[in-house]
Enzyme design. Structure first.
Site, PDB file in Angstrom:
ATOM      1  N   ASN A  23      17.281   3.863  -6.349  1.00 51.25           N
ATOM      2  CA  ASN A  23      16.162   4.797  -6.515  1.00 51.25           C
ATOM      3  C   ASN A  23      16.558   6.094  -7.218  1.00 51.25           C
ATOM      4  O   ASN A  23      15.696   6.903  -7.558  1.00 51.25           O
ATOM      5  CB  ASN A  23      15.514   5.108  -5.158  1.00 51.25           C
ATOM      6  CG  ASN A  23      14.679   3.946  -4.656  1.00 51.25           C
ATOM      7  OD1 ASN A  23      14.515   2.950  -5.365  1.00 51.25           O
ATOM      8  ND2 ASN A  23      14.170   4.047  -3.441  1.00 51.25           N
ATOM      9  N   CYS A 117       1.001  -3.757  -4.453  1.00 53.88           N
ATOM     10  CA  CYS A 117       2.123  -4.671  -4.262  1.00 53.88           C
ATOM     11  C   CYS A 117       2.104  -5.081  -2.802  1.00 53.88           C
ATOM     12  O   CYS A 117       1.263  -4.613  -2.033  1.00 53.88           O
ATOM     13  CB  CYS A 117       3.442  -4.038  -4.666  1.00 53.88           C
ATOM     14  SG  CYS A 117       3.994  -2.772  -3.568  1.00 53.88           S
ATOM     15  N   ASP A 305      12.088   2.858   3.945  1.00 56.89           N
ATOM     16  CA  ASP A 305      12.944   1.795   3.403  1.00 56.89           C
ATOM     17  C   ASP A 305      13.990   1.298   4.407  1.00 56.89           C
ATOM     18  O   ASP A 305      14.733   0.360   4.106  1.00 56.89           O
ATOM     19  CB  ASP A 305      13.650   2.276   2.120  1.00 56.89           C
ATOM     20  CG  ASP A 305      12.693   2.328   0.936  1.00 56.89           C
ATOM     21  OD1 ASP A 305      11.555   1.853   1.053  1.00 56.89           O
ATOM     22  OD2 ASP A 305      13.098   2.862  -0.132  1.00 56.89           O
TER      23      ASP A 305
HETATM   24  C1  UD1 Z   1       9.619   5.562  -3.626  1.00 57.35           C
HETATM   25  C2  UD1 Z   1      10.781   4.620  -3.556  1.00 57.35           C
HETATM   26  C3  UD1 Z   1      10.528   3.552  -2.494  1.00 57.35           C
HETATM   27  C4  UD1 Z   1      10.168   4.202  -1.156  1.00 57.35           C
HETATM   28  C5  UD1 Z   1       9.038   5.226  -1.328  1.00 57.35           C
HETATM   29  C6  UD1 Z   1       8.769   6.015  -0.058  1.00 57.35           C
HETATM   30  C7  UD1 Z   1      11.642   4.672  -5.822  1.00 57.35           C
HETATM   31  C8  UD1 Z   1      11.841   3.954  -7.116  1.00 57.35           C
HETATM   32  N1  UD1 Z   1      10.970   4.004  -4.853  1.00 57.35           N
HETATM   33  O1  UD1 Z   1       8.495   4.817  -4.054  1.00 57.35           O
HETATM   34  O2  UD1 Z   1      11.707   2.766  -2.351  1.00 57.35           O
HETATM   35  O3  UD1 Z   1       9.743   3.209  -0.248  1.00 57.35           O
HETATM   36  O4  UD1 Z   1       9.387   6.159  -2.358  1.00 57.35           O
HETATM   37  O5  UD1 Z   1       9.909   6.645   0.385  1.00 57.35           O
HETATM   38  O6  UD1 Z   1      12.107   5.777  -5.647  1.00 57.35           O
HETATM   39  N2  UD1 Z   1       0.739   7.708  -3.260  1.00 57.35           N
HETATM   40  C9  UD1 Z   1      -0.559   7.964  -3.649  1.00 57.35           C
HETATM   41  N3  UD1 Z   1      -0.780   8.401  -4.936  1.00 57.35           N
HETATM   42  C10 UD1 Z   1       0.226   8.583  -5.839  1.00 57.35           C
HETATM   43  C11 UD1 Z   1       1.556   8.317  -5.424  1.00 57.35           C
HETATM   44  C12 UD1 Z   1       1.775   7.890  -4.133  1.00 57.35           C
HETATM   45  O7  UD1 Z   1      -1.492   7.812  -2.883  1.00 57.35           O
HETATM   46  O8  UD1 Z   1      -0.051   8.965  -6.986  1.00 57.35           O
HETATM   47  C13 UD1 Z   1       1.019   7.249  -1.885  1.00 57.35           C
HETATM   48  C14 UD1 Z   1       1.622   5.849  -1.816  1.00 57.35           C
HETATM   49  O9  UD1 Z   1       0.637   4.838  -1.858  1.00 57.35           O
HETATM   50  C15 UD1 Z   1       2.369   5.889  -0.496  1.00 57.35           C
HETATM   51  C16 UD1 Z   1       2.847   7.344  -0.425  1.00 57.35           C
HETATM   52  O10 UD1 Z   1       2.039   8.064  -1.330  1.00 57.35           O
HETATM   53  O11 UD1 Z   1       1.503   5.640   0.568  1.00 57.35           O
HETATM   54  C17 UD1 Z   1       4.292   7.554  -0.798  1.00 57.35           C
HETATM   55  O12 UD1 Z   1       4.586   6.830  -1.989  1.00 57.35           O
HETATM   56  P1  UD1 Z   1       5.661   7.312  -3.050  1.00 57.35           P
HETATM   57  O13 UD1 Z   1       6.585   8.311  -2.453  1.00 57.35           O
HETATM   58  O14 UD1 Z   1       4.974   7.641  -4.317  1.00 57.35           O
HETATM   59  O15 UD1 Z   1       6.485   5.959  -3.273  1.00 57.35           O
HETATM   60  P2  UD1 Z   1       7.200   5.569  -4.602  1.00 57.35           P
HETATM   61  O16 UD1 Z   1       7.610   6.805  -5.314  1.00 57.35           O
HETATM   62  O17 UD1 Z   1       6.392   4.543  -5.336  1.00 57.35           O
END
Ligand code: UD1
Length: 417
Positions: A23, A117, A305
């Site tokens: 990550n 996903c 995670d």
């Molecule tokens: C990253 C990690 C993943 C980890 C996650 C949470 C990477 C490549 N992946 O994923 O392994 O499980 O952080 O620690 O670093 N959300 C929204 N809108 C957005 C963005 C996010 O609603 O625009 C929500 C998501 O659906 C989720 C939450 O915010 O419920 C956190 O997600 P996010 O931190 O963005 O996860 P990732 O960055 O995709």
């Protein structure tokens, strides 16, 4: 399709090396889009997600050279196709991390919407709103995000939710924007700090990373740099849990406890003994462990995670553990598979109640996502008899040579084709 065959019941013993963080690697690879000069990354993990990202960047016009053993040189002197197509994005959501750098550097980007996903809906609205605040024109059409901007400008951005890749995307875009950007309610994950350190080595002016307000003073251009990717805290945590659950004694090299406080505290609560060194962690444990409840939340709280791996450990612990998942709405799919091994788990919404049983029994199970796969490996290492794990391509996305590292620790595990 490859499967993993595990004969459980062997306490893990010995030493293993922890790889660079997936990550951290994924955003760092995308950071190379921000400059025409070479970015050299070392400690790059050999993972399918890294290969996918390299394929995606190469398609855009990036020159990719593998240098020393786990080093990569990336050079984006030309970027003819600022586009992330659906066929690559659908296999790896982190492809969204190309959006910010592309629009900041080239003034345009066409990136497929990642879609949902297995673990939840996972929208990218915060990434989009942040870029719009910086002046990008964005419209979504036929499943693609089209973004254009002559030059992004600084903005004050408040993230409704803490998002890791959202914070990283906006940080990278802001590095080349005109003026100052302030990201409020930013993610505080160590991988965000690693990215900020690399951006600063490239000439960016990022401050506050690791806190919830990150300030970025945009610069005209960034230059090349060398950066060593931080250790993978989730791989570290997974091996610590595997060692603890099997009642083993293990030393993990090339990693640090400083990025894993919440996980280490829980392992100690479960009864494991942990010794921290500058560049290594040692763990020893005697089964059965005590059940430990947990609640996932953004860093520095307990990482989502690591939730699945702790569920596997709790399956054979003494007592009952309540696990609450607050980040992703559908991240208990491993529970169904753990039940097939004889676990006692009840799911109610975002809460799982895990009652420890004296023994799990090997069976055929199916991996549903990356960390779910890791929990099944841990359960297989603990279970009596043979466990066959199907669909391990998920595991290859995020764990480097997992069966080799576990074999080195004495596990009876092999890949079958
Ligand atoms: C990253 C990690 C993943 C980890 C996650 C949470 C990477 C490549 N992946 O994923 O392994 O499980 O952080 O620690 O670093 N959300 C929204 N809108 C957005 C963005 C996010 O609603 O625009 C929500 C998501 O659906 C989720 C939450 O915010 O419920 C956190 O997600 P996010 O931190 O963005 O996860 P990732 O960055 O995709």
């Amino acid at each position: 399709m490859d499967k993993l065959l595990i004969e459980g019941g062997v306490p893990l013993q010995g030493e293993a090396a922890i790889s660079g963080a997936k990550n951290a690697a994924l955003p760092l690879l995308c950071a190379a889009l921000l400059t025409a000069e070479p970015l050299h990354l070392s400690n790059v993990p050999h993972l399918n997600d890294v290969s996918t990202m390299l394929r995606l960047l190469a398609k855009m016009g990036m020159d990719v050279t593998l240098d020393e053993k786990s080093g990569i040189a990336l050079c984006a002197s030309r970027l003819d196709r600022p586009e992330a197509p659906y066929d690559l994005v659908k296999t790896m959501r982190a492809s969204i991390l190309t959006l910010g750098p592309l629009v900041a550097r080239t003034g345009q980007a066409r990136v497929s919407l990642p879609g949902g996903c297995a673990i939840g809906a996972r929208p990218v609205d915060i990434h989009i709103r942040g870029l719009q605040a910086m002046g990008a024109e964005i419209h979504v059409e036929h499943g693609y995000i089209h973004a254009t901007a002559k030059r992004l400008h600084g903005a004050k951005i408040f993230c409704d939710l803490v998002t890791v890749t959202g914070t990283e995307n906006l940080m990278m875009a802001a590095a080349l924007a005109d003026g100052i950007t302030v990201i409020e309610n930013a993610a505080r994950e160590p991988e965000v700090i690693d990215l900020a350190n690399c951006l600063n080595a490239m000439g960016a002016r990022v401050s506050g990373a690791g806190g919830d307000i990150v300030t970025i003073e945009g610069v005209e251009r960034l230059h090349g740099a060398r950066h060593r990717i931080m250790p993978d805290r989730i791989e570290t945590g997974t091996f610590l849990v595997a060692a603890a659950a099997t009642g083993g004694r293990v030393r993990l090299n090339g990693t640090t406890g400083a990025i894993l406080d919440a996980v280490i505290e829980k392992l100690r609560e479960a009864g494991a003994e942990i010794r921290l060194f500058d560049d290594a962690i040692e763990i020893s444990a005697e089964a059965p462990l005590k059940a430990v409840g947990l609640r996932t939340a953004p860093y520095p709280a307990f990482p989502t995670d690591m939730q699945a791996q702790f569920m596997a450990m709790n399956c054979v612990a003494e007592g009952t553990a309540v696990i609450t998942e607050t980040i992703f709405e559908n991240r208990f799919m491993h529970a169904q598979e753990l039940l097939r091994l004889g676990a006692d788990i009840e799911i109610n919404g975002n809460t799982a109640v895990v009652k420890g049983v004296p023994q799990l029994d090997g069976a055929t199970v199916m991996a549903t996502d990356l960390r779910a796969s890791a929990s099944l490996v841990i359960a297989g290492l603990v279970a009596r008899g043979e466990t066959l794990i199907d669909r391990i391509y998920h595991l290859d996305r995020g764990y480097e040579h997992i069966e080799e590292k576990l074999s080195q620790l004495g596990a009876r595990i092999r890949r079958v084709h």
